[in-house]
Design an enzyme around this catalytic site. Structure first.
Site, short mmCIF file in Angstrom:
data_model
loop_
_atom_site.label_atom_id
_atom_site.label_comp_id
_atom_site.label_asym_id
_atom_site.label_seq_id
_atom_site.Cartn_x
_atom_site.Cartn_y
_atom_site.Cartn_z
N SER A 173 -45.70 6.74 37.44
CA SER A 173 -44.96 7.33 36.33
C SER A 173 -44.53 6.25 35.35
O SER A 173 -44.44 6.50 34.15
CB SER A 173 -43.68 7.99 36.81
OG SER A 173 -43.91 8.91 37.82
N HIS A 176 -52.11 9.20 34.56
CA HIS A 176 -50.79 9.82 34.75
C HIS A 176 -50.91 11.33 34.57
O HIS A 176 -50.93 11.85 33.45
CB HIS A 176 -49.78 9.22 33.76
CG HIS A 176 -48.41 9.79 33.93
ND1 HIS A 176 -47.73 10.42 32.91
CD2 HIS A 176 -47.59 9.84 35.00
CE1 HIS A 176 -46.55 10.83 33.36
NE2 HIS A 176 -46.44 10.49 34.64
N GLU A 191 -52.53 11.33 30.98
CA GLU A 191 -52.53 10.12 30.17
C GLU A 191 -53.39 9.07 30.88
O GLU A 191 -53.16 8.77 32.06
CB GLU A 191 -51.10 9.61 30.00
CG GLU A 191 -50.25 10.56 29.16
CD GLU A 191 -48.78 10.18 29.16
OE1 GLU A 191 -48.31 9.62 28.16
OE2 GLU A 191 -48.11 10.43 30.17
N ASN A 195 -43.49 10.35 28.50
CA ASN A 195 -42.11 10.13 28.94
C ASN A 195 -41.27 9.42 27.87
O ASN A 195 -40.05 9.59 27.85
CB ASN A 195 -42.08 9.36 30.25
CG ASN A 195 -42.13 10.33 31.43
OD1 ASN A 195 -41.53 11.41 31.37
ND2 ASN A 195 -42.84 9.97 32.48
P1 NAI Z 1 -44.23 12.04 47.11
O1 NAI Z 1 -43.13 11.30 47.74
O2 NAI Z 1 -44.20 13.53 47.06
O3 NAI Z 1 -45.61 11.63 47.82
C1 NAI Z 1 -45.96 10.31 48.10
C2 NAI Z 1 -46.80 10.34 49.37
O4 NAI Z 1 -47.36 9.04 49.56
C3 NAI Z 1 -45.99 10.67 50.64
O5 NAI Z 1 -46.58 11.79 51.29
C4 NAI Z 1 -46.07 9.39 51.48
O6 NAI Z 1 -46.17 9.64 52.87
C5 NAI Z 1 -47.36 8.77 50.96
N1 NAI Z 1 -47.44 7.31 51.13
C6 NAI Z 1 -46.51 6.38 50.82
N2 NAI Z 1 -46.99 5.14 51.08
C7 NAI Z 1 -48.26 5.30 51.55
C8 NAI Z 1 -49.28 4.41 51.96
N3 NAI Z 1 -49.11 3.09 51.94
N4 NAI Z 1 -50.46 4.93 52.37
C9 NAI Z 1 -50.66 6.27 52.40
N5 NAI Z 1 -49.74 7.17 52.00
C10 NAI Z 1 -48.56 6.69 51.58
O7 NAI Z 1 -44.39 11.43 45.64
P2 NAI Z 1 -45.02 12.09 44.34
O8 NAI Z 1 -43.96 12.80 43.57
O9 NAI Z 1 -46.27 12.80 44.70
O10 NAI Z 1 -45.37 10.77 43.49
C11 NAI Z 1 -46.53 10.01 43.74
C12 NAI Z 1 -46.77 9.10 42.55
O11 NAI Z 1 -46.98 9.92 41.38
C13 NAI Z 1 -45.61 8.17 42.22
O12 NAI Z 1 -46.11 6.97 41.71
C14 NAI Z 1 -44.87 8.94 41.14
O13 NAI Z 1 -44.11 8.11 40.31
C15 NAI Z 1 -46.03 9.57 40.38
N6 NAI Z 1 -45.72 10.77 39.60
C16 NAI Z 1 -44.83 11.70 40.06
C17 NAI Z 1 -44.55 12.82 39.31
C18 NAI Z 1 -43.60 13.87 39.80
O14 NAI Z 1 -43.22 14.74 39.01
N7 NAI Z 1 -43.19 13.85 41.04
C19 NAI Z 1 -45.19 13.06 37.99
C20 NAI Z 1 -46.16 12.06 37.62
C21 NAI Z 1 -46.38 10.94 38.40
#
Ligand code: NAI
Length: 313
Positions: A118, A139, A151, A190
């Site tokens: 993000s 993104h 993006e 953002n």
């Molecule tokens: P989330 O916490 O829902 O999912 C992240 C997942 O990654 C978890 O299931 C975790 O177990 C897994 N994980 C962590 N470290 C790991 C590793 N080393 N190897 C394998 N799996 C691993 O997070 P979310 O919301 O899906 O965010 C993911 C990315 O997307 C982040 O960088 C976030 O900033 C970005 N993002 C999030 C948005 C949102 O609205 N939540 C929107 C746009 C981007």
């Protein structure tokens, strides 16, 4: 690019997997949390409900979509034969750097490595890799299986051919990719979104209007046209001399604080953390929260169904 690997099966990762599988690509998915991985296909099945309800996909397409997603027990099997890996793990630079370094040793010479970060700089994620030119930002916006815009961020060393290939792939799977030519914090969306939130919070903080009325002026006012006309199109329609005159008077009056607002800090200190605890700027009952989130995808898909055929760009 044929085989797409998604690292992280959380909120974003499982939805991104759905996008590519829905467009016919073989998809691989891995998460270090075995529960997150095991539940991914059921979460995708649930995501498909509004698509089915609105006739945007046929029931017989569901199982083939799910069958195209292979759950991988480790990073090595995820990377094997992948043409593109999209990282969607937690928002932490050290974690992301570690997995990018590991992935470099596991993927083929032509594989592109993308991050769904993000806010972290793509240049920082790629720093120290032997081929930083193949790293790019993709993104997606939540919910990624619904929101078309992605993006595509060029890091300081991203190769132009990598940008072009990712832009073309995203367009081919039905997304609206936009090119971000500089690795700026907040990319495009953002930056604009939080400029609006800063002003919205400031108006409430200074007693100009209630949170309900601030939200209403967006939802029932200028926000209504934003899905059809972007701000620069709207400025063109209003006329740029008028826009310039308004800016001369108005810009000095807008909030330009460099820190989070005192009202926001106070709410966080008081534990008013938003919908999940029942109180943020608004009060939320569990029923209202369920209704708003439960209807979200269907409402967005209905808007898109009307707007996309009328796209004038
Ligand atoms: P989330 O916490 O829902 O999912 C992240 C997942 O990654 C978890 O299931 C975790 O177990 C897994 N994980 C962590 N470290 C790991 C590793 N080393 N190897 C394998 N799996 C691993 O997070 P979310 O919301 O899906 O965010 C993911 C990315 O997307 C982040 O960088 C976030 O900033 C970005 N993002 C999030 C948005 C949102 O609205 N939540 C929107 C746009 C981007």
């Amino acid at each position: 690019m044929q085989t797409i690997a998604i690292l992280g099966a959380g909120l974003m990762g499982h939805g991104i997997a759905q996008v590519f599988a829905g467009a016919g690509h073989p998809v691989r998915l891995h998460d270090q949390d075995s529960e997150a991985l095991a539940s991914a296909l059921e979460r995708i099945r649930a995501n498909l409900a509004p698509f089915l309800e609105l006739g945007l996909m046929a029931p017989e397409q569901v199982q083939p979509l799910l069958d195209r997603i292979q759950l991988c027990p480790d990073l090595a099997s995820l990377c094997q034969g992948a043409d593109l890996v999209i990282e969607a793990i937690s928002e932490n630079l050290e974690l992301k750097r570690r997995v990018f370094t590991q992935m470099e040793g596991l993927v083929g010479a032509q594989t592109i490595l993308a991050s769904n970060t993000s806010a972290i700089s793509i240049g920082k994620i790629a720093q120290g890799l032997s081929r930083p030119g193949r790293v790019v930002g993709t993104h997606f916006w939540n919910p990624p299986q619904v929101v078309p815009c992605v993006e595509v961020i060029r890091g300081p060393q991203t190769e132009p051919a990598v940008m072009d290939a990712v832009m073309a792939l995203l367009a081919a799977v039905g997304k609206k990719p936009v090119r971000v030519n500089q690795d700026l914090p907040g990319f495009l969306g953002n930056r604009m979104q939080h400029a609006l939130w800063r002003e919205a919070i400031s108006l409430v903080e200074h007693g100009v209007a209630s949170p309900e009325d601030v939200d209403a002026v967006v939802r029932y006012g200028f926000g209504l046209r934003l899905a059809y006309l972007g701000p620069l199109q709207t400025a063109d329609l209003a006329g740029l001399a008028l826009t310039r005159d308004i800016h001369r008077d108005l810009l000095p009056e807008l909030d330009c604080a460099q820190e989070p607002s005192p009202l926001l800090e106070e709410k966080v200190r008081a534990g008013h953390l938003g919908a999940k605890v029942g109180q943020g700027f608004h009060a939320w009952t569990p029923e209202r929260l369920r209704a708003v989130v439960g209807n979200r995808d269907k409402v967005l898909l209905k808007i898109l169904r009307e707007v996309l055929p009328r796209d004038q760009s």
